[in-house]
Design an enzyme around this catalytic site. Structure first.
Site, PDB file in Angstrom:
ATOM      1  N   GLY A  20       0.819  -1.213   0.000  1.00 54.01           N
ATOM      2  CA  GLY A  20       0.000   0.000   0.000  1.00 54.01           C
ATOM      3  C   GLY A  20       0.850   1.258   0.000  1.00 54.01           C
ATOM      4  N   GLY A  22       1.410   3.351  -2.381  1.00 50.01           N
ATOM      5  CA  GLY A  22       1.085   4.338  -3.405  1.00 50.01           C
ATOM      6  C   GLY A  22       0.557   5.660  -2.908  1.00 50.01           C
ATOM      7  CB  SER A  23      -1.969   7.128  -1.662  1.00 49.01           C
ATOM      8  OG  SER A  23      -2.798   6.142  -1.066  1.00 49.01           O
ATOM      9  CG  ASP A  71      -6.987  -7.006  -5.350  1.00 44.21           C
ATOM     10  OD1 ASP A  71      -6.849  -6.916  -4.100  1.00 44.21           O
ATOM     11  OD2 ASP A  71      -8.094  -7.012  -5.905  1.00 44.21           O
ATOM     12  CG  LEU A  72      -1.899  -6.112  -1.152  1.00 43.22           C
ATOM     13  CD1 LEU A  72      -1.759  -5.044  -0.069  1.00 43.22           C
ATOM     14  CD2 LEU A  72      -0.618  -6.907  -1.276  1.00 43.22           C
ATOM     15  CG  ASN A  98       1.062   1.400   4.867  1.00 44.61           C
ATOM     16  OD1 ASN A  98       0.807   2.151   5.805  1.00 44.61           O
ATOM     17  ND2 ASN A  98       0.624   1.647   3.626  1.00 44.61           N
ATOM     18  CB  SER A 150      -5.699   1.412  13.759  1.00 45.04           C
ATOM     19  OG  SER A 150      -6.431   2.582  14.096  1.00 45.04           O
ATOM     20  CE1 TYR A 163      -8.757   0.097   9.130  1.00 42.65           C
ATOM     21  CE2 TYR A 163      -9.333   1.042  11.259  1.00 42.65           C
ATOM     22  CZ  TYR A 163      -8.456   0.927  10.199  1.00 42.65           C
ATOM     23  OH  TYR A 163      -7.270   1.636  10.203  1.00 42.65           O
ATOM     24  CB  THR A 165     -12.801  -7.276  14.151  1.00 42.36           C
ATOM     25  OG1 THR A 165     -13.971  -6.858  14.854  1.00 42.36           O
ATOM     26  CG2 THR A 165     -12.542  -8.741  14.419  1.00 42.36           C
TER      27      THR A 165
HETATM   28  N1  LIG Z   1      -4.718   7.405   8.352  1.00 45.72           N
HETATM   29  C1  LIG Z   1      -4.993   7.128   9.602  1.00 45.72           C
HETATM   30  O1  LIG Z   1      -5.497   7.964  10.356  1.00 45.72           O
HETATM   31  C2  LIG Z   1      -4.661   5.769  10.187  1.00 45.72           C
HETATM   32  C3  LIG Z   1      -4.896   5.595  11.559  1.00 45.72           C
HETATM   33  C4  LIG Z   1      -4.621   4.370  12.125  1.00 45.72           C
HETATM   34  C5  LIG Z   1      -4.122   3.333  11.341  1.00 45.72           C
HETATM   35  N2  LIG Z   1      -3.896   3.531  10.010  1.00 45.72           N
HETATM   36  C6  LIG Z   1      -3.370   2.398   9.237  1.00 45.72           C
HETATM   37  O2  LIG Z   1      -2.178   2.781   8.580  1.00 45.72           O
HETATM   38  C7  LIG Z   1      -2.104   2.146   7.294  1.00 45.72           C
HETATM   39  C8  LIG Z   1      -2.012   3.198   6.194  1.00 45.72           C
HETATM   40  O3  LIG Z   1      -3.079   4.104   6.356  1.00 45.72           O
HETATM   41  P1  LIG Z   1      -3.470   5.168   5.248  1.00 45.72           P
HETATM   42  O4  LIG Z   1      -4.443   6.085   5.893  1.00 45.72           O
HETATM   43  O5  LIG Z   1      -2.263   5.713   4.584  1.00 45.72           O
HETATM   44  O6  LIG Z   1      -4.275   4.220   4.244  1.00 45.72           O
HETATM   45  P2  LIG Z   1      -4.854   4.542   2.778  1.00 45.72           P
HETATM   46  O7  LIG Z   1      -6.176   3.921   2.760  1.00 45.72           O
HETATM   47  O8  LIG Z   1      -4.789   6.016   2.490  1.00 45.72           O
HETATM   48  O9  LIG Z   1      -3.785   3.835   1.898  1.00 45.72           O
HETATM   49  C9  LIG Z   1      -3.675   2.467   1.823  1.00 45.72           C
HETATM   50  C10 LIG Z   1      -2.997   2.108   0.486  1.00 45.72           C
HETATM   51  O10 LIG Z   1      -3.311   0.741   0.277  1.00 45.72           O
HETATM   52  C11 LIG Z   1      -3.714   0.586  -1.084  1.00 45.72           C
HETATM   53  N3  LIG Z   1      -4.654  -0.537  -1.184  1.00 45.72           N
HETATM   54  C12 LIG Z   1      -5.941  -0.567  -0.771  1.00 45.72           C
HETATM   55  N4  LIG Z   1      -6.505  -1.736  -1.095  1.00 45.72           N
HETATM   56  C13 LIG Z   1      -5.554  -2.466  -1.725  1.00 45.72           C
HETATM   57  C14 LIG Z   1      -5.526  -3.767  -2.298  1.00 45.72           C
HETATM   58  N5  LIG Z   1      -6.604  -4.556  -2.301  1.00 45.72           N
HETATM   59  N6  LIG Z   1      -4.378  -4.200  -2.858  1.00 45.72           N
HETATM   60  C15 LIG Z   1      -3.278  -3.400  -2.877  1.00 45.72           C
HETATM   61  N7  LIG Z   1      -3.256  -2.171  -2.362  1.00 45.72           N
HETATM   62  C16 LIG Z   1      -4.378  -1.700  -1.786  1.00 45.72           C
HETATM   63  C17 LIG Z   1      -4.375   1.898  -1.465  1.00 45.72           C
HETATM   64  O11 LIG Z   1      -4.387   2.097  -2.875  1.00 45.72           O
HETATM   65  C18 LIG Z   1      -3.510   2.909  -0.723  1.00 45.72           C
HETATM   66  O12 LIG Z   1      -2.434   3.372  -1.519  1.00 45.72           O
HETATM   67  C19 LIG Z   1      -3.371   1.299   7.180  1.00 45.72           C
HETATM   68  O13 LIG Z   1      -3.084  -0.013   7.593  1.00 45.72           O
HETATM   69  C20 LIG Z   1      -4.322   1.966   8.145  1.00 45.72           C
HETATM   70  O14 LIG Z   1      -5.299   1.068   8.613  1.00 45.72           O
HETATM   71  C21 LIG Z   1      -4.168   4.738   9.418  1.00 45.72           C
END
Ligand SMILES: NC(=O)c1ccc[n+]([C@@H]2O[C@H](COP(=O)([O-])OP(=O)(O)OC[C@H]3O[C@@H](n4cnc5c(N)ncnc54)[C@H](O)[C@@H]3O)[C@@H](O)[C@H]2O)c1
Length: 256
Positions: A20, A22-23, A71-72, A98, A150, A163, A165
């Site tokens: 993940g 990419g963003s 696609d994971l 991630n 998280s 989520y 869980t």
């Molecule tokens: N942003 C927050 O506030 C926050 C808080 C707590 C935990 N987290 C955790 O941190 C991690 C990153 O968070 P984020 O906010 O940057 O997430 P995000 O949703 O912005 O990014 C996740 C990345 O995973 C990729 N992705 C989604 N589904 C996919 C799939 N099926 N196959 C391959 N790639 C896929 C997306 O394209 C994206 O680039 C996650 O595990 C999230 O649960 C985030």
């Protein structure tokens, strides 16, 4: 982005795979590891932004940043992608799990299909990516896995039971993998981010009021950004945390 001032010299030239990437937080991690001179690869389903990121970072990094579309949720596709990444990087020492998908959902609206889809991207894939990466990490003689959970599962949040869980499950997975892999000098730890303001979070879920409430709850009175996760993740991936495994660290500005 705010550059991490610490240099982890042991990460230079190490093979690092980030899911993940990419963003959001993942993109900051890709940039952070590349800035340490690591050989970085990332998997992501979102092709356009991922290619752009890999191109931009490859121009300024010691090694080209490798992007592979995967696609994971598809285990076979993911396993093949991990093997391909290890081949392209030459070796693999660090895995950062991630990727996630924090969709909000009402208790009464959750179907069996929805539940399974949520576990597939938020939990199941972390096991299978790890399983695919471990044979490659073993070959390097030592390595590290960092799993993104998280704080959401500790906050009694009612609007995303599938989520939260999965995020709680990641702690069990982390400790179990740490127990299994410690004898092979592979460390496994988890990071629990708090509210991290990414573009996606802003678009979908976060309001000014919500952000304000969380900042008020935090000890640190500022918004946390993706870059705030880079230093802790580099620490867990590097020799700086050589004696640390089966642990979770909370990066939430003191919200808990
Ligand atoms: N942003 C927050 O506030 C926050 C808080 C707590 C935990 N987290 C955790 O941190 C991690 C990153 O968070 P984020 O906010 O940057 O997430 P995000 O949703 O912005 O990014 C996740 C990345 O995973 C990729 N992705 C989604 N589904 C996919 C799939 N099926 N196959 C391959 N790639 C896929 C997306 O394209 C994206 O680039 C996650 O595990 C999230 O649960 C985030």
């Amino acid at each position: 982005m705010t550059a991490v001032s610490v240099r982890h010299t042991d990460l230079a030239n190490r093979g690092v795979l980030i899911t993940g990437g990419g963003s959001g937080i993942g993109a900051a991690l890709v940039e952070g590891f590349a800035a340490q001179g690591a050989k970085v690869a990332f998997l992501d389903i979102a092709e356009q932004q991922s290619r752009k990121l890999a191109g931009r970072l490859s121009e300024k990094s010691a090694h080209p940043v490798v992007y592979l579309k995967a696609d994971l949720r598809n285990v076979a596709e993911t396993q093949a992608a991990v093997d391909e990444v290890a081949g392209k990087l030459g070796s693999l020492a660090v895995l950062v799990n991630n990727a996630g998908w924090d969709d909000r959902h009402e208790l009464d609206a959750v179907t069996e299909e929805y539940w399974d889809a949520s576990q597939a991207i938020n939990l199941k894939q972390m096991f299978f990516v790890s399983q695919a990466a471990v044979p490659h990490i073993r070959k390097t003689g030592a390595g590290a896995i960092v799993n993104f959970s998280s704080i959401a599962y500790l906050l009694n949040m009612g609007e995303m039971p599938a989520y939260t869980t999965a995020k709680a499950g990641i702690i069990g997975l982390t400790k179990s993998l740490a127990g299994r892999l410690g004898a092979e000098n592979i460390r496994v730890n988890a990071i629990l981010p708090g509210m991290i303001v990414t573009e996606r979070q802003k678009e979908l879920w976060l309001t000014e009021e919500g952000i304000g409430k969380m900042v008020a709850r935090q000890c640190l009175k500022r918004v946390l950004m993706a870059e705030d996760l880079v230093g802790p993740c580099l620490f867990l991936a590097s020799n700086a945390s050589a004696a640390m495994t089966a642990q979770t660290i909370v990066i939430d500005g003191g919200a808990l």
